[in-house]
Design a protein around this motif. Structure first.
Motif, short mmCIF file in Angstrom:
data_model
loop_
_atom_site.label_atom_id
_atom_site.label_comp_id
_atom_site.label_asym_id
_atom_site.label_seq_id
_atom_site.Cartn_x
_atom_site.Cartn_y
_atom_site.Cartn_z
N CYS A 35 0.84 -1.21 0.00
CA CYS A 35 0.00 0.00 0.00
C CYS A 35 0.87 1.26 0.00
N ASP A 37 0.22 3.76 1.71
CA ASP A 37 0.08 4.36 3.05
C ASP A 37 1.44 4.73 3.63
N GLY A 60 -3.97 0.36 -1.24
CA GLY A 60 -4.29 -0.99 -0.77
C GLY A 60 -3.22 -2.02 -1.05
N HIS A 111 -2.27 -4.52 4.68
CA HIS A 111 -2.10 -4.11 6.08
C HIS A 111 -3.43 -3.80 6.75
N CYS A 114 -6.37 -0.14 6.75
CA CYS A 114 -6.12 0.45 5.43
C CYS A 114 -7.21 1.48 5.10
N GLY A 115 -6.77 2.59 4.55
CA GLY A 115 -7.71 3.65 4.18
C GLY A 115 -8.69 3.26 3.09
ZN LIG Z 1 -3.48 0.96 2.94
#
Ligand SMILES: [Zn+2]
Length: 202
Positions: A35, A37, A60, A111, A114-115
């Motif tokens: 991801c 992130d 993601g 993870h 995750c957003g």
């Molecule tokens: Zn994520």
């Protein structure tokens, strides 16, 4: 003045002791898909150093067609440049099972927290679709609500991709934001094994 100014100062520190890394086989014979992130930086959580492993990151850490395309090209490039180096120095024309002369392993790392998980909510998703112009179904498919489930789906998707080089294996892992630990959920497998045993859950 830009926001990156303070990072350019860090780069200056970096460049002072820098030694160039020649183009060669990635030292870890790994390619990481994870991801974007900012809490999931593989250089930090996996201690990657320069020359260790290529990294592909998106929202993601999903195995999209674009990711499959990149891996197909990197696999081709690696076989052209280094095809004989990892094994016994042949022309790479053996065919069949890749395990004897592997190119590299693709490690898919999803993870927790995750957003993309917000996209599982239909209301949030329809707003996101309107704001981005992306199809609702695509957004729904990209959501990581349980990384243990999505990482398995993405390992399968990559193993089933016709353009995945046969000498590339695929493994799946979950990074826990709360503990900092990466856990292997799916050990590395080659495409042939996946074809022979498609229904195996883990
Ligand atoms: Zn994520």
């Amino acid at each position: 003045m830009t926001r990156i100014t303070s990072l350019l100062e860090r780069n200056e520190q970096f460049a002072r002791t820098y030694t160039p890394v020649a183009l060669g086989v990635p030292a870890q014979q790994l390619l990481i898909v994870t991801c974007l992130d900012h809490r999931v930086d593989p250089a930090v959580i996996l201690g990657l150093r320069l020359g260790d492993a290529p990294v592909i990151r998106n929202a993601g850490g999903r195995v999209t067609q674009a990711v499959i395309d990149d891996i197909a090209y990197i696999g081709f490039l690696a076989s052209q440049l280094f095809g004989g180096q990892a094994g016994q120095g042949g022309q790479g024309g053996q065919g069949g099972q890749g395990a004897a002369d592997p190119l590299f392993e693709v490690a898919v790392v999803h993870h927790t927290q995750c957003g993309t998980g917000f996209l599982a909510d239909p209301g949030f998703r329809s707003q996101a679709a309107a704001a981005t112009g992306l199809p609702d179904a695509d957004l729904e498919a990209s959501a990581v609500t349980d990384p243990h489930i999505t990482v398995g789906a993405d390992v399968q998707r990559l193993l089933a991709a016709p353009t995945l080089p046969p000498k590339v294996s695929v493994s799946g892992h979950v990074y826990d934001i709360a503990t900092g630990r990466v856990t292997t959920v799916h050990d590395a497998r080659y495409p042939a094994a996946a074809t022979a045993d498609p229904a195996r859950p883990a």
